[in-house]
Scaffold this motif. Structure first.
Motif, PDB file in Angstrom:
ATOM      1  N   SER A  96       1.290  -1.282   0.365  1.00  0.00           N
ATOM      2  CA  SER A  96       0.297   0.062   0.374  1.00  0.00           C
ATOM      3  C   SER A  96       0.644   1.383  -0.145  1.00  0.00           C
ATOM      4  O   SER A  96       0.615   3.026  -0.262  1.00  0.00           O
ATOM      5  CB  SER A  96      -0.866  -0.041   1.566  1.00  0.00           C
ATOM      6  OG  SER A  96      -0.046  -0.236   2.976  1.00  0.00           O
ATOM      7  N   TRP A 286      -5.028  -4.810  -7.384  1.00  0.00           N
ATOM      8  CA  TRP A 286      -5.830  -4.679  -5.793  1.00  0.00           C
ATOM      9  C   TRP A 286      -5.497  -3.245  -6.764  1.00  0.00           C
ATOM     10  O   TRP A 286      -7.131  -2.687  -6.000  1.00  0.00           O
ATOM     11  CB  TRP A 286      -4.428  -5.094  -5.255  1.00  0.00           C
ATOM     12  CG  TRP A 286      -4.842  -6.781  -4.716  1.00  0.00           C
ATOM     13  CD1 TRP A 286      -4.305  -7.542  -4.968  1.00  0.00           C
ATOM     14  CD2 TRP A 286      -6.146  -6.763  -3.900  1.00  0.00           C
ATOM     15  NE1 TRP A 286      -4.832  -8.986  -3.864  1.00  0.00           N
ATOM     16  CE2 TRP A 286      -5.977  -7.995  -3.290  1.00  0.00           C
ATOM     17  CE3 TRP A 286      -7.451  -6.298  -2.959  1.00  0.00           C
ATOM     18  CZ2 TRP A 286      -6.903  -8.735  -2.820  1.00  0.00           C
ATOM     19  CZ3 TRP A 286      -7.837  -6.876  -2.440  1.00  0.00           C
ATOM     20  CH2 TRP A 286      -7.159  -7.781  -1.925  1.00  0.00           C
ATOM     21  N   ALA A 290      -9.842  -1.170  -5.690  1.00  0.00           N
ATOM     22  CA  ALA A 290      -9.981  -0.199  -4.971  1.00  0.00           C
ATOM     23  C   ALA A 290     -10.729   0.830  -5.798  1.00  0.00           C
ATOM     24  O   ALA A 290     -11.458   1.668  -5.775  1.00  0.00           O
ATOM     25  CB  ALA A 290      -8.440  -0.025  -4.558  1.00  0.00           C
ATOM     26  N   TYR A 294     -14.387   1.874  -5.159  1.00  0.00           N
ATOM     27  CA  TYR A 294     -14.592   3.307  -5.279  1.00  0.00           C
ATOM     28  C   TYR A 294     -15.922   4.047  -5.849  1.00  0.00           C
ATOM     29  O   TYR A 294     -16.310   4.778  -5.281  1.00  0.00           O
ATOM     30  CB  TYR A 294     -13.285   3.919  -4.726  1.00  0.00           C
ATOM     31  CG  TYR A 294     -13.877   4.889  -4.081  1.00  0.00           C
ATOM     32  CD1 TYR A 294     -13.974   5.418  -2.670  1.00  0.00           C
ATOM     33  CD2 TYR A 294     -13.429   6.369  -5.118  1.00  0.00           C
ATOM     34  CE1 TYR A 294     -14.053   6.597  -2.080  1.00  0.00           C
ATOM     35  CE2 TYR A 294     -13.459   7.206  -4.100  1.00  0.00           C
ATOM     36  CZ  TYR A 294     -13.933   7.606  -3.618  1.00  0.00           C
ATOM     37  OH  TYR A 294     -13.967   9.455  -2.329  1.00  0.00           O
ATOM     38  N   LEU A 334      -6.809  -1.304  -0.371  1.00  0.00           N
ATOM     39  CA  LEU A 334      -7.960  -0.622  -0.531  1.00  0.00           C
ATOM     40  C   LEU A 334      -7.758   0.377   0.233  1.00  0.00           C
ATOM     41  O   LEU A 334      -8.509   1.370  -0.570  1.00  0.00           O
ATOM     42  CB  LEU A 334      -8.870  -2.111  -0.691  1.00  0.00           C
ATOM     43  CG  LEU A 334     -10.123  -1.598  -0.590  1.00  0.00           C
ATOM     44  CD1 LEU A 334     -10.234  -0.307  -1.770  1.00  0.00           C
ATOM     45  CD2 LEU A 334     -10.721  -2.472  -0.100  1.00  0.00           C
ATOM     46  N   SER A 337      -5.873   3.663  -1.189  1.00  0.00           N
ATOM     47  CA  SER A 337      -6.838   3.782  -2.517  1.00  0.00           C
ATOM     48  C   SER A 337      -8.133   4.839  -1.965  1.00  0.00           C
ATOM     49  O   SER A 337      -7.556   6.059  -3.036  1.00  0.00           O
ATOM     50  CB  SER A 337      -7.031   3.290  -3.013  1.00  0.00           C
ATOM     51  OG  SER A 337      -6.241   2.017  -3.376  1.00  0.00           O
ATOM     52  N   VAL A 338      -8.771   4.114  -0.978  1.00  0.00           N
ATOM     53  CA  VAL A 338      -9.812   5.267  -0.603  1.00  0.00           C
ATOM     54  C   VAL A 338      -9.199   6.627   0.411  1.00  0.00           C
ATOM     55  O   VAL A 338     -10.103   7.607  -0.434  1.00  0.00           O
ATOM     56  CB  VAL A 338     -10.046   4.271   0.502  1.00  0.00           C
ATOM     57  CG1 VAL A 338     -11.987   5.889   0.618  1.00  0.00           C
ATOM     58  CG2 VAL A 338     -11.200   3.499  -0.181  1.00  0.00           C
TER      59      VAL A 338
END
Length: 408
Positions: A96, A286, A290, A294, A334, A337-338
Protein backbone atom coordinates in the motif's frame (compact mmCIF):
# COMPACT_ATOMS: atom_id res chain seq x y z
CA UNK A 1 -23.75 2.12 -19.64
CA UNK A 2 -21.37 4.59 -21.28
CA UNK A 3 -20.60 6.07 -17.88
CA UNK A 4 -19.85 2.64 -16.42
CA UNK A 5 -17.51 1.88 -19.34
CA UNK A 6 -15.78 5.25 -18.93
CA UNK A 7 -15.16 4.55 -15.24
CA UNK A 8 -13.68 1.15 -16.15
CA UNK A 9 -11.33 2.56 -18.80
CA UNK A 10 -10.27 5.49 -16.62
CA UNK A 11 -9.57 3.16 -13.70
CA UNK A 12 -7.45 0.86 -15.87
CA UNK A 13 -5.55 3.80 -17.36
CA UNK A 14 -5.07 5.89 -14.21
CA UNK A 15 -4.24 2.93 -12.00
CA UNK A 16 -1.36 1.94 -14.28
CA UNK A 17 0.10 5.31 -15.28
CA UNK A 18 -0.40 7.11 -11.97
CA UNK A 19 0.53 4.23 -9.66
CA UNK A 20 1.96 1.09 -11.26
CA UNK A 21 4.70 2.74 -13.33
CA UNK A 22 6.09 4.37 -10.19
CA UNK A 23 5.65 1.16 -8.20
CA UNK A 24 7.73 -0.71 -10.79
CA UNK A 25 10.67 1.68 -10.36
CA UNK A 26 10.56 1.38 -6.56
CA UNK A 27 10.29 -2.42 -6.54
CA UNK A 28 13.06 -2.72 -9.12
CA UNK A 29 15.35 -0.42 -7.14
CA UNK A 30 14.88 -2.49 -3.99
CA UNK A 31 15.42 -5.70 -5.95
CA UNK A 32 18.64 -4.40 -7.49
CA UNK A 33 19.93 -3.50 -4.02
CA UNK A 34 19.19 -7.06 -2.90
CA UNK A 35 20.88 -8.42 -6.03
CA UNK A 36 24.01 -6.32 -5.53
CA UNK A 37 24.36 -6.77 -1.75
CA UNK A 38 23.44 -10.48 -1.68
CA UNK A 39 22.19 -10.54 1.90
CA UNK A 40 24.52 -7.93 3.43
CA UNK A 41 21.59 -6.14 5.07
CA UNK A 42 20.56 -9.26 6.95
CA UNK A 43 24.11 -9.86 8.16
CA UNK A 44 24.16 -6.34 9.61
CA UNK A 45 20.94 -7.05 11.51
CA UNK A 46 22.26 -10.30 12.98
CA UNK A 47 25.65 -8.87 13.99
CA UNK A 48 24.40 -5.76 15.83
CA UNK A 49 22.27 -6.95 18.73
CA UNK A 50 21.61 -3.56 20.30
CA UNK A 51 20.62 -2.04 16.97
CA UNK A 52 18.47 -4.97 15.81
CA UNK A 53 15.20 -3.25 16.66
CA UNK A 54 16.25 -0.13 14.75
CA UNK A 55 17.50 -2.13 11.77
CA UNK A 56 14.32 -4.22 11.79
CA UNK A 57 12.23 -1.06 11.70
CA UNK A 58 14.26 0.28 8.76
CA UNK A 59 13.83 -2.97 6.82
CA UNK A 60 10.11 -2.90 7.52
CA UNK A 61 9.95 0.70 6.35
CA UNK A 62 11.11 -0.16 2.85
CA UNK A 63 8.14 -0.06 0.43
CA UNK A 64 6.63 -3.46 -0.11
CA UNK A 65 7.08 -6.38 2.24
CA UNK A 66 10.55 -7.51 1.18
CA UNK A 67 12.57 -6.13 4.07
CA UNK A 68 10.10 -7.37 6.67
CA UNK A 69 9.69 -10.87 5.25
CA UNK A 70 13.39 -11.68 5.41
CA UNK A 71 13.57 -10.74 9.11
CA UNK A 72 11.01 -13.32 10.26
CA UNK A 73 13.24 -16.43 9.84
CA UNK A 74 15.96 -14.70 11.88
CA UNK A 75 13.66 -14.71 14.89
CA UNK A 76 12.79 -18.35 14.37
CA UNK A 77 16.51 -19.18 14.29
CA UNK A 78 16.98 -17.23 17.52
CA UNK A 79 19.29 -14.57 16.06
CA UNK A 80 17.04 -11.54 16.61
CA UNK A 81 14.79 -10.56 19.50
CA UNK A 82 11.02 -10.57 19.64
CA UNK A 83 11.13 -6.78 19.94
CA UNK A 84 12.80 -6.75 16.54
CA UNK A 85 9.87 -8.72 15.12
CA UNK A 86 7.40 -6.25 16.64
CA UNK A 87 9.32 -3.24 15.32
CA UNK A 88 9.70 -4.77 11.84
CA UNK A 89 6.05 -5.71 11.46
CA UNK A 90 4.86 -2.41 12.91
CA UNK A 91 7.01 -0.36 10.54
CA UNK A 92 6.09 -2.49 7.54
CA UNK A 93 4.76 -0.23 4.84
CA UNK A 94 3.56 -3.07 2.62
CA UNK A 95 2.50 -2.71 -0.98
CA UNK A 96 0.00 0.00 0.00
CA UNK A 97 3.02 2.28 0.45
CA UNK A 98 3.44 2.34 -3.33
CA UNK A 99 -0.06 3.77 -3.71
CA UNK A 100 0.47 6.51 -1.13
CA UNK A 101 3.96 7.33 -2.39
CA UNK A 102 2.59 7.78 -5.90
CA UNK A 103 -0.60 9.67 -5.05
CA UNK A 104 0.10 11.35 -1.71
CA UNK A 105 3.86 11.48 -1.08
CA UNK A 106 3.66 14.07 1.70
CA UNK A 107 1.12 11.96 3.57
CA UNK A 108 3.38 8.93 3.09
CA UNK A 109 6.34 10.80 4.58
CA UNK A 110 4.44 11.70 7.74
CA UNK A 111 2.45 8.47 8.13
CA UNK A 112 5.39 6.10 7.71
CA UNK A 113 7.72 8.25 9.81
CA UNK A 114 5.19 8.12 12.64
CA UNK A 115 4.72 4.37 12.13
CA UNK A 116 8.49 3.82 12.20
CA UNK A 117 8.96 5.83 15.40
CA UNK A 118 6.04 4.17 17.19
CA UNK A 119 7.13 0.68 16.15
CA UNK A 120 10.78 1.10 17.13
CA UNK A 121 9.81 2.50 20.53
CA UNK A 122 7.41 -0.41 21.07
CA UNK A 123 10.08 -2.91 20.00
CA UNK A 124 12.67 -1.55 22.42
CA UNK A 125 10.11 -1.51 25.25
CA UNK A 126 9.21 -5.14 24.55
CA UNK A 127 12.86 -6.18 24.70
CA UNK A 128 13.78 -4.07 27.74
CA UNK A 129 10.77 -4.27 30.08
CA UNK A 130 8.62 -6.94 28.46
CA UNK A 131 5.34 -4.98 28.41
CA UNK A 132 3.59 -8.08 29.73
CA UNK A 133 4.57 -10.22 26.76
CA UNK A 134 4.66 -13.41 28.81
CA UNK A 135 1.08 -12.81 30.03
CA UNK A 136 -0.18 -12.10 26.52
CA UNK A 137 1.74 -15.16 25.36
CA UNK A 138 0.01 -17.31 27.99
CA UNK A 139 -3.40 -15.88 27.10
CA UNK A 140 -2.87 -16.67 23.43
CA UNK A 141 -1.88 -20.22 24.41
CA UNK A 142 -5.21 -20.67 26.19
CA UNK A 143 -7.13 -19.30 23.22
CA UNK A 144 -5.16 -21.33 20.67
CA UNK A 145 -3.59 -24.44 22.23
CA UNK A 146 -2.58 -25.69 18.79
CA UNK A 147 -0.09 -22.84 18.47
CA UNK A 148 2.54 -24.64 20.50
CA UNK A 149 5.78 -22.75 19.69
CA UNK A 150 6.69 -20.08 22.22
CA UNK A 151 6.07 -16.56 20.91
CA UNK A 152 7.54 -14.72 23.89
CA UNK A 153 10.69 -12.65 24.13
CA UNK A 154 13.87 -13.09 26.11
CA UNK A 155 13.58 -10.08 28.40
CA UNK A 156 16.81 -8.59 29.79
CA UNK A 157 18.82 -11.65 28.85
CA UNK A 158 20.03 -10.91 25.35
CA UNK A 159 19.21 -12.71 22.15
CA UNK A 160 19.69 -16.42 21.98
CA UNK A 161 18.20 -19.58 20.53
CA UNK A 162 14.75 -20.42 21.85
CA UNK A 163 14.55 -24.14 22.72
CA UNK A 164 10.82 -24.12 21.98
CA UNK A 165 11.59 -23.45 18.32
CA UNK A 166 12.31 -27.01 17.36
CA UNK A 167 12.23 -27.08 13.58
CA UNK A 168 13.75 -29.60 11.23
CA UNK A 169 15.34 -27.00 8.98
CA UNK A 170 15.67 -23.31 8.26
CA UNK A 171 12.45 -21.34 8.05
CA UNK A 172 11.29 -20.30 4.60
CA UNK A 173 11.76 -16.65 3.72
CA UNK A 174 8.97 -16.72 1.19
CA UNK A 175 6.42 -19.16 -0.15
CA UNK A 176 7.43 -20.83 -3.40
CA UNK A 177 6.20 -24.35 -2.85
CA UNK A 178 4.99 -24.70 -6.43
CA UNK A 179 7.26 -23.16 -8.98
CA UNK A 180 6.16 -21.97 -12.40
CA UNK A 181 5.38 -24.43 -15.15
CA UNK A 182 7.79 -23.35 -17.90
CA UNK A 183 7.08 -26.23 -20.29
CA UNK A 184 4.16 -24.88 -22.31
CA UNK A 185 5.16 -24.43 -25.96
CA UNK A 186 2.61 -21.64 -26.34
CA UNK A 187 2.12 -19.88 -23.00
CA UNK A 188 5.78 -19.82 -21.94
CA UNK A 189 7.02 -17.73 -24.90
CA UNK A 190 3.84 -15.62 -24.82
CA UNK A 191 4.34 -14.91 -21.13
CA UNK A 192 7.98 -13.91 -21.64
CA UNK A 193 6.90 -11.64 -24.50
CA UNK A 194 4.18 -10.13 -22.28
CA UNK A 195 6.81 -9.55 -19.61
CA UNK A 196 9.04 -7.63 -22.03
CA UNK A 197 6.05 -5.65 -23.37
CA UNK A 198 5.04 -4.88 -19.80
CA UNK A 199 8.40 -3.22 -19.11
CA UNK A 200 8.13 -1.18 -22.31
CA UNK A 201 4.72 0.02 -21.13
CA UNK A 202 6.15 0.71 -17.67
CA UNK A 203 8.90 2.94 -19.09
CA UNK A 204 6.40 4.80 -21.25
CA UNK A 205 4.01 5.05 -18.30
CA UNK A 206 6.75 6.48 -16.08
CA UNK A 207 7.50 9.22 -18.62
CA UNK A 208 3.83 10.01 -19.16
CA UNK A 209 3.08 9.86 -15.43
CA UNK A 210 5.91 12.29 -14.70
CA UNK A 211 4.65 14.69 -17.37
CA UNK A 212 1.17 14.35 -15.90
CA UNK A 213 2.44 15.40 -12.47
CA UNK A 214 4.49 18.27 -13.91
CA UNK A 215 1.31 19.54 -15.60
CA UNK A 216 -0.41 19.65 -12.22
CA UNK A 217 -2.51 16.50 -12.58
CA UNK A 218 -5.09 17.75 -15.12
CA UNK A 219 -8.19 15.86 -16.23
CA UNK A 220 -7.18 13.62 -19.15
CA UNK A 221 -10.01 12.53 -21.47
CA UNK A 222 -10.17 9.02 -22.90
CA UNK A 223 -8.56 9.31 -26.34
CA UNK A 224 -6.61 7.37 -28.95
CA UNK A 225 -3.81 8.99 -30.90
CA UNK A 226 -0.23 10.22 -30.83
CA UNK A 227 -0.94 13.21 -28.61
CA UNK A 228 -0.46 13.22 -24.85
CA UNK A 229 -4.07 12.24 -24.12
CA UNK A 230 -3.95 9.35 -26.60
CA UNK A 231 -0.59 8.00 -25.44
CA UNK A 232 -1.64 8.39 -21.81
CA UNK A 233 -4.81 6.40 -22.44
CA UNK A 234 -3.35 3.67 -24.64
CA UNK A 235 -0.27 3.11 -22.47
CA UNK A 236 -2.34 2.95 -19.30
CA UNK A 237 -4.93 0.51 -20.63
CA UNK A 238 -2.36 -1.73 -22.35
CA UNK A 239 -0.15 -1.75 -19.26
CA UNK A 240 -3.10 -2.60 -17.01
CA UNK A 241 -4.21 -5.46 -19.28
CA UNK A 242 -0.64 -6.83 -19.39
CA UNK A 243 -0.56 -6.64 -15.58
CA UNK A 244 -3.78 -8.63 -15.39
CA UNK A 245 -2.30 -11.25 -17.74
CA UNK A 246 0.91 -11.56 -15.73
CA UNK A 247 -1.06 -11.82 -12.50
CA UNK A 248 -3.56 -14.42 -13.70
CA UNK A 249 -1.59 -16.43 -16.28
CA UNK A 250 1.99 -15.27 -16.77
CA UNK A 251 3.18 -15.96 -13.23
CA UNK A 252 2.81 -19.70 -13.88
CA UNK A 253 5.26 -19.55 -16.80
CA UNK A 254 7.63 -16.69 -15.93
CA UNK A 255 9.38 -15.94 -12.68
CA UNK A 256 8.63 -17.54 -9.35
CA UNK A 257 5.11 -18.89 -9.65
CA UNK A 258 4.21 -17.04 -6.43
CA UNK A 259 3.79 -13.29 -6.29
CA UNK A 260 3.24 -10.81 -3.47
CA UNK A 261 6.17 -12.52 -1.71
CA UNK A 262 9.56 -10.96 -1.27
CA UNK A 263 12.89 -12.49 -2.10
CA UNK A 264 16.10 -12.04 -0.19
CA UNK A 265 18.37 -12.61 -3.21
CA UNK A 266 18.22 -12.77 -6.99
CA UNK A 267 20.12 -14.94 -9.44
CA UNK A 268 20.39 -12.37 -12.25
CA UNK A 269 19.26 -8.97 -13.44
CA UNK A 270 16.53 -10.60 -15.55
CA UNK A 271 15.36 -12.49 -12.48
CA UNK A 272 15.21 -9.15 -10.65
CA UNK A 273 13.24 -7.56 -13.49
CA UNK A 274 10.82 -10.49 -13.53
CA UNK A 275 10.19 -10.30 -9.81
CA UNK A 276 9.59 -6.54 -10.01
CA UNK A 277 7.09 -7.03 -12.84
CA UNK A 278 5.20 -9.75 -10.98
CA UNK A 279 5.15 -7.82 -7.71
CA UNK A 280 3.95 -4.68 -9.48
CA UNK A 281 1.27 -6.64 -11.34
CA UNK A 282 -0.08 -7.83 -8.01
CA UNK A 283 -0.24 -4.24 -6.75
CA UNK A 284 -1.83 -3.14 -10.03
CA UNK A 285 -4.65 -5.66 -9.76
CA UNK A 286 -5.49 -4.58 -6.23
CA UNK A 287 -5.27 -0.89 -7.14
CA UNK A 288 -7.70 -1.51 -10.00
CA UNK A 289 -10.06 -3.35 -7.67
CA UNK A 290 -9.84 -0.47 -5.20
CA UNK A 291 -10.41 2.19 -7.85
CA UNK A 292 -13.38 0.33 -9.35
CA UNK A 293 -15.01 -0.46 -5.99
CA UNK A 294 -14.68 3.15 -4.92
CA UNK A 295 -15.77 4.76 -8.19
CA UNK A 296 -18.70 2.42 -8.83
CA UNK A 297 -19.88 2.73 -5.23
CA UNK A 298 -19.90 6.52 -5.49
CA UNK A 299 -21.45 6.45 -8.97
CA UNK A 300 -24.25 4.01 -8.15
CA UNK A 301 -25.10 5.20 -4.64
CA UNK A 302 -24.19 8.88 -4.73
CA UNK A 303 -22.62 8.42 -1.29
CA UNK A 304 -19.79 10.61 -0.09
CA UNK A 305 -17.14 8.38 1.50
CA UNK A 306 -15.43 11.33 3.19
CA UNK A 307 -18.71 12.36 4.83
CA UNK A 308 -19.27 8.82 6.11
CA UNK A 309 -15.72 8.64 7.49
CA UNK A 310 -16.12 12.06 9.11
CA UNK A 311 -19.35 10.90 10.74
CA UNK A 312 -17.48 7.90 12.18
CA UNK A 313 -15.34 10.29 14.21
CA UNK A 314 -12.80 8.60 16.44
CA UNK A 315 -13.90 5.20 15.10
CA UNK A 316 -12.19 6.00 11.77
CA UNK A 317 -8.60 5.46 13.04
CA UNK A 318 -9.74 2.46 15.07
CA UNK A 319 -11.26 1.04 11.89
CA UNK A 320 -8.01 1.72 10.03
CA UNK A 321 -6.09 -0.21 12.67
CA UNK A 322 -8.63 -3.05 12.52
CA UNK A 323 -8.15 -3.36 8.74
CA UNK A 324 -4.42 -3.59 9.43
CA UNK A 325 -5.03 -6.78 11.41
CA UNK A 326 -5.93 -8.57 8.17
CA UNK A 327 -2.80 -10.34 6.83
CA UNK A 328 -1.82 -9.53 3.27
CA UNK A 329 -1.55 -6.34 1.26
CA UNK A 330 -4.84 -6.37 -0.65
CA UNK A 331 -7.08 -4.78 2.01
CA UNK A 332 -4.36 -2.25 2.85
CA UNK A 333 -4.05 -1.19 -0.81
CA UNK A 334 -7.82 -0.69 -0.88
CA UNK A 335 -7.67 1.52 2.21
CA UNK A 336 -4.74 3.52 0.81
CA UNK A 337 -6.61 4.07 -2.45
CA UNK A 338 -9.66 5.36 -0.63
CA UNK A 339 -7.42 7.75 1.31
CA UNK A 340 -5.89 9.01 -1.93
CA UNK A 341 -9.43 9.71 -3.15
CA UNK A 342 -10.01 11.89 -0.08
CA UNK A 343 -12.29 9.35 1.56
CA UNK A 344 -10.41 8.73 4.83
CA UNK A 345 -8.72 10.91 7.44
CA UNK A 346 -4.95 10.93 7.92
CA UNK A 347 -5.37 9.37 11.36
CA UNK A 348 -6.91 6.25 9.79
CA UNK A 349 -4.06 5.98 7.27
CA UNK A 350 -1.44 6.25 10.02
CA UNK A 351 -3.19 3.75 12.30
CA UNK A 352 -3.36 1.32 9.39
CA UNK A 353 0.32 1.87 8.60
CA UNK A 354 1.28 0.83 12.15
CA UNK A 355 -1.13 -2.10 12.48
CA UNK A 356 -0.61 -3.71 9.08
CA UNK A 357 1.93 -6.48 8.60
CA UNK A 358 1.40 -6.98 4.87
CA UNK A 359 2.70 -10.29 3.58
CA UNK A 360 5.45 -10.38 6.20
CA UNK A 361 3.18 -12.14 8.70
CA UNK A 362 2.68 -15.22 6.49
CA UNK A 363 6.15 -16.79 6.97
CA UNK A 364 5.88 -16.33 10.74
CA UNK A 365 2.34 -17.72 10.82
CA UNK A 366 3.59 -20.79 8.96
CA UNK A 367 6.19 -21.76 11.54
CA UNK A 368 5.24 -19.95 14.77
CA UNK A 369 1.58 -19.00 14.82
CA UNK A 370 1.61 -17.83 18.42
CA UNK A 371 4.51 -15.44 17.89
CA UNK A 372 2.66 -13.99 14.91
CA UNK A 373 -0.52 -13.46 16.94
CA UNK A 374 1.31 -11.87 19.87
CA UNK A 375 3.28 -9.55 17.55
CA UNK A 376 0.04 -8.50 15.85
CA UNK A 377 -1.48 -7.60 19.21
CA UNK A 378 1.54 -5.48 20.09
CA UNK A 379 1.24 -3.65 16.78
CA UNK A 380 -2.49 -3.03 17.08
CA UNK A 381 -2.26 -1.30 20.47
CA UNK A 382 0.11 1.56 19.46
CA UNK A 383 -1.81 1.86 16.18
CA UNK A 384 -5.02 2.65 18.07
CA UNK A 385 -3.28 4.99 20.53
CA UNK A 386 -1.44 6.94 17.83
CA UNK A 387 -4.43 6.99 15.47
CA UNK A 388 -6.82 8.31 18.13
CA UNK A 389 -4.24 10.87 19.28
CA UNK A 390 -3.83 12.13 15.71
CA UNK A 391 -7.59 12.30 15.31
CA UNK A 392 -7.95 14.42 18.44
CA UNK A 393 -4.83 16.59 18.06
CA UNK A 394 -4.01 16.85 14.33
CA UNK A 395 -6.40 19.68 13.44
CA UNK A 396 -6.16 21.77 16.64
CA UNK A 397 -2.37 21.55 17.02
CA UNK A 398 -1.10 21.59 13.44
CA UNK A 399 -3.93 23.49 11.78
CA UNK A 400 -4.16 20.96 8.92
CA UNK A 401 -7.23 19.23 7.57
CA UNK A 402 -7.13 15.46 8.06
CA UNK A 403 -8.97 14.60 4.83
CA UNK A 404 -6.90 14.87 1.69
CA UNK A 405 -3.73 15.81 3.51
CA UNK A 406 -0.72 15.36 1.22
CA UNK A 407 -2.75 14.15 -1.78
CA UNK A 408 -1.43 15.41 -5.10
Amino acid sequence: MNELLTVLLESLRDGYVQVSAFVAVTVLAFGLVQYRTDGAALAAVEDNERLQVLFGGLLGLTPGCGGAIVVMPLYVRGTVSFGTVVATLGATAGDSAFVILALAPEAALYAYAIAFAASVVTGYLVDSVGLGVSRVDAAVTQLSPAATPDGGTVVNSGVGPNPAHDYAGPAPTHAHESGPDRHSRVLTPISHLAHVAWWLAAVAGLVLGTLYLLRGGPEVPIAVGLGFDGLFTVTGIVGALLSLYLYVVGRHYVGEGEIARARDSFASVYDTLTHAAMETSFVTVWVLVAFLVYEYFVLLTGANIATLAAAAGVLAPIGGAAVGLIPGCGPQILLASVYAEGGLPFSALTANAIAQDGDALFPLLAVDAKAAIVATIYNFLPAVVVGVALHLLWGPVFGMAEFGFGVL
